[in-house]
Design a protein around this motif. Structure first.
Motif, short mmCIF file in Angstrom:
data_model
loop_
_atom_site.label_atom_id
_atom_site.label_comp_id
_atom_site.label_asym_id
_atom_site.label_seq_id
_atom_site.Cartn_x
_atom_site.Cartn_y
_atom_site.Cartn_z
N HIS A 95 32.30 45.10 40.89
CA HIS A 95 32.74 46.46 41.24
C HIS A 95 34.22 46.50 41.62
N ALA A 96 35.01 45.61 41.06
CA ALA A 96 36.45 45.54 41.39
C ALA A 96 37.16 46.84 41.05
N ASP A 97 36.80 47.48 39.94
CA ASP A 97 37.45 48.74 39.56
C ASP A 97 37.18 49.84 40.59
N ALA A 98 35.95 49.90 41.08
CA ALA A 98 35.61 50.91 42.08
C ALA A 98 36.37 50.66 43.38
N LEU A 99 36.50 49.38 43.77
CA LEU A 99 37.27 49.04 44.97
C LEU A 99 38.73 49.44 44.80
N ALA A 100 39.30 49.17 43.62
CA ALA A 100 40.70 49.52 43.36
C ALA A 100 40.89 51.04 43.42
#
Length: 101
Positions: free
Chosen positions: A35-40
């Motif tokens: 979920h790196a994109d959501a965190l970014a």
């Protein structure tokens, strides 16, 4: 996210504390790998310089991320009873009426 996960039970002055650090470690790894994109996106929303109007735009993003994560800690078979027994033992005896003695 598959388990099982270690859960430790510690006595506190008013009950017990469950240590779910093994689960949290796995959850953090899932966050940064899946979920790196959501965190970014959440961080980008927080970094925008705008006056606070009573609404935080990242709140919905956080809610969506939490919904995408499996926040339940699986406990299987005999471990259910063992965990309950450890919680009961750490919590101490219960007096009539439900209050700890």
């Amino acid at each position: 996210m598959a388990g099982p996960f270690r859960v430790s039970v510690d006595r506190t002055p008013s009950g017990v504390a469950l240590d779910v650090s093994h689960f949290v470690e796995r959850l953090v790894l899932d966050l940064v790998t899946e979920h790196a994109d959501a965190l970014a996106e959440i961080l980008a929303e927080q970094a925008e310089d705008r006056p606070y109007d009573g609404h935080r735009p990242e709140t919905l993003l956080v809610e969506q991320l939490v919904d995408a994560l499996d926040t339940r800690i699986p406990v299987y078979g005999v471990q259910c009873r063992r965990l309950a027994d450890r919680i009961r033992a750490a919590a101490g005896p219960v007096a009539e009426g439900g209050a700890a003695a």
